[in-house]
Write a protein that holds these residues in place. Structure first.
Motif, short mmCIF file in Angstrom:
data_model
loop_
_atom_site.label_atom_id
_atom_site.label_comp_id
_atom_site.label_asym_id
_atom_site.label_seq_id
_atom_site.Cartn_x
_atom_site.Cartn_y
_atom_site.Cartn_z
N TYR A 230 5.48 -0.09 28.06
CA TYR A 230 4.52 0.53 27.14
C TYR A 230 3.10 0.24 27.58
CZ TYR A 230 4.63 -4.36 25.72
OH TYR A 230 4.61 -5.73 25.73
N VAL A 231 2.18 0.93 26.93
CA VAL A 231 0.75 0.62 27.01
C VAL A 231 0.28 0.44 25.57
CG1 VAL A 231 -1.54 1.48 27.61
CG2 VAL A 231 0.39 1.92 29.15
N ASP A 251 0.25 0.25 17.81
CA ASP A 251 0.78 1.43 18.49
C ASP A 251 1.15 1.09 19.93
OD1 ASP A 251 0.47 2.91 16.23
OD2 ASP A 251 -1.25 4.07 16.94
N PHE A 252 2.27 1.65 20.36
CA PHE A 252 2.75 1.51 21.74
C PHE A 252 2.80 2.91 22.34
CE2 PHE A 252 4.36 -2.06 19.40
CZ PHE A 252 4.40 -3.13 20.29
N ALA A 253 1.93 3.19 23.30
CA ALA A 253 1.92 4.51 23.95
C ALA A 253 3.09 4.60 24.91
CB ALA A 253 0.61 4.72 24.68
N VAL A 254 4.01 5.51 24.62
CA VAL A 254 5.21 5.72 25.45
C VAL A 254 5.54 7.20 25.47
CG1 VAL A 254 6.27 3.44 25.08
CG2 VAL A 254 6.68 5.27 23.43
N PRO A 325 2.27 11.21 21.94
CA PRO A 325 3.50 10.43 21.93
C PRO A 325 3.24 8.92 21.88
CG PRO A 325 3.57 12.11 23.63
CD PRO A 325 2.17 12.08 23.13
N HIS A 326 3.80 8.26 20.89
CA HIS A 326 3.69 6.80 20.78
C HIS A 326 4.63 6.30 19.69
CE1 HIS A 326 1.09 7.86 17.35
NE2 HIS A 326 1.21 6.62 16.94
N LEU A 327 4.83 5.00 19.67
CA LEU A 327 5.56 4.36 18.58
C LEU A 327 4.56 3.59 17.72
CD1 LEU A 327 8.18 3.28 17.16
CD2 LEU A 327 7.99 1.31 18.71
N HIS A 328 4.60 3.88 16.42
CA HIS A 328 3.81 3.11 15.46
C HIS A 328 4.74 2.03 14.91
CE1 HIS A 328 0.96 2.29 12.17
NE2 HIS A 328 2.03 2.19 11.41
N PHE A 329 4.38 0.77 15.16
CA PHE A 329 5.24 -0.37 14.77
C PHE A 329 4.50 -1.21 13.74
CE2 PHE A 329 6.50 -4.87 15.60
CZ PHE A 329 7.85 -4.77 15.26
N VAL A 352 7.84 -13.43 21.30
CA VAL A 352 7.64 -12.19 22.05
C VAL A 352 6.14 -12.01 22.31
CG1 VAL A 352 7.94 -9.68 22.10
CG2 VAL A 352 9.64 -11.14 20.97
N LYS A 353 5.75 -12.10 23.57
CA LYS A 353 4.35 -11.91 23.95
C LYS A 353 4.17 -10.50 24.50
CE LYS A 353 0.63 -13.89 26.73
NZ LYS A 353 0.23 -14.91 27.71
N LEU A 354 3.27 -9.76 23.91
CA LEU A 354 3.03 -8.38 24.36
C LEU A 354 2.04 -8.35 25.52
CD1 LEU A 354 2.71 -6.56 20.91
CD2 LEU A 354 4.73 -6.80 22.35
#
Length: 354
Positions: A230-231, A251-254, A325-329, A352-354
């Motif tokens: 991800y970004v 947000d994770f841009a995928v 496109p992205h995941l909203h977490f 968990v380190k991002l």
């Protein structure tokens, strides 16, 4: 008797027709089964997930071969330089030998040994000179032989390295073609999945869960990031026109169709479509916290299902109030919007380190 024969004569075609019906019925059933299987296989969600994995595997292989090819090319160039240096030394050595031979000829080196012995002022001195010349010639011969062997060895090594490099180049060209073909299919499947998701979100009615072939998550895995690659984009608490009171998650841009993972063990408490979050899933974890996964293109679980850490529960998309496109977490204290906390330190607290 003729009447009995007439009665039986019409039974023959009837029985034949009945047999034909019995024979053809299983074939039709098999056709329906194949049709159902083909329909399932053509679902864009599983197709995107499969192509996503294939593309990742080919990309990894392409990168490995590219690095190996680069190393082989560097080795071939290094050997080529050593070979050029060795040949230069041989050329210099031959030039030196030529100069020595000409000098010896001018100094009488062309006379027979007996004549030089008779003309010499001191025979002992001449013998010593002979020994020095012989030792010098022997050393030169050894050096020439050594250089020739080194040159032959370097030439063979350089040729082998160049051959390996060319092989890797051809292999990488094949992988590049395969990669482009998979990426083209993947792009088409992604937008097919997104169109399907947009229709569901617009109708406010989720499609049934599309089961995905699960990855090997490992038996001892605890907590994980919601996506593997991800970004990081919009962060928790950020301002903008899309959020009335600040951004409520990370947000994770995928790309569309990227498998979304359950961050930890828990139970699905909500699957919904429509509204600002588009298609979304909410999971209640064993530590009584909740995680939300929004703007999805597809779901792979139903409410009430137990999920494991790293399990694929959906696929990322761009449904709802989304600009791409992205995941909203989100991480929440309750299943409802408004109880969110910053997901980054929460994940870090869980290792968990991002």
């Amino acid at each position: 008797m003729r009447s009995s024969c007439r009665r039986h004569s019409w039974l023959v075609p009837v029985l034949l027709c009945a047999c034909m019906v019995l024979v053809t019925q299983p074939t039709a059933a098999e056709g329906d089964s194949r049709s159902t299987e083909a329909s399932g296989a053509s679902e864009p969600g599983p197709r995107v997930a499969r192509l996503h994995q294939e593309a990742a595997a080919v990309a990894q292989q392409y990168e490995l071969v590219r690095r190996e090819g680069k190393a082989r090319r560097a080795e071939a160039q290094r050997l080529e330089k050593l070979l050029a240096r060795e040949r230069k030394q041989m050329k210099t050595l031959h030039q030196d030998l030529g100069r020595v031979a000409r000098a010896r000829y001018r100094e009488g080196g062309g006379l027979p040994s007996t004549m030089r012995l008779l003309l010499a002022d001191s025979p002992d001195e001449l013998m010593r000179g002979h020994r020095v010349v012989w030792q010098t010639d022997l050393a030169v011969d050894q050096k020439v032989s050594r250089n020739l062997r080194a040159e032959a060895r370097l030439a063979a090594d350089e040729k082998r390295a160049a051959t390996e490099w060319r092989k890797l180049q051809r292999r990488n060209a094949e992988l590049a073609r395969t990669k482009r073909a998979i990426e083209k299919k993947l792009e088409e499947a992604r937008w097919s999945l997104q169109r399907q998701a947009d229709a569901s979100a617009a109708a406010g009615a989720c499609r049934k869960a599309t089961r995905l072939d699960q990855p090997d998550t490992g038996s001892k895995r605890g907590w994980v990031a919601p996506v593997e690659r991800y970004v990081l984009s919009a962060r928790f608490g950020g301002g903008g026109a899309h959020w009335a009171n600040g951004h409520t998650g990370q947000d994770f841009a995928v790309p569309i169709g990227t498998p979304v993972r359950a961050a930890g063990e828990g139970r699905v408490v909500q699957v919904s479509c429509g509204g600002a979050f588009g298609i979304q899933i909410v999971v209640r974890h064993t530590d009584r916290s909740y995680t939300q996964y929004a703007h999805l293109a597809a779901v792979a679980v139903n409410p009430g299902e137990q999920v494991a850490p790293g399990q694929w529960i959906g696929q990322a998309g761009t449904t709802g109030n989304s600009t791409g496109p992205h995941l909203h977490f989100e991480v929440r204290n309750t299943p409802e919007l408004g109880s969110g906390i910053d997901p980054v330190p929460w994940l870090l607290k869980h290792g968990v380190k991002l």
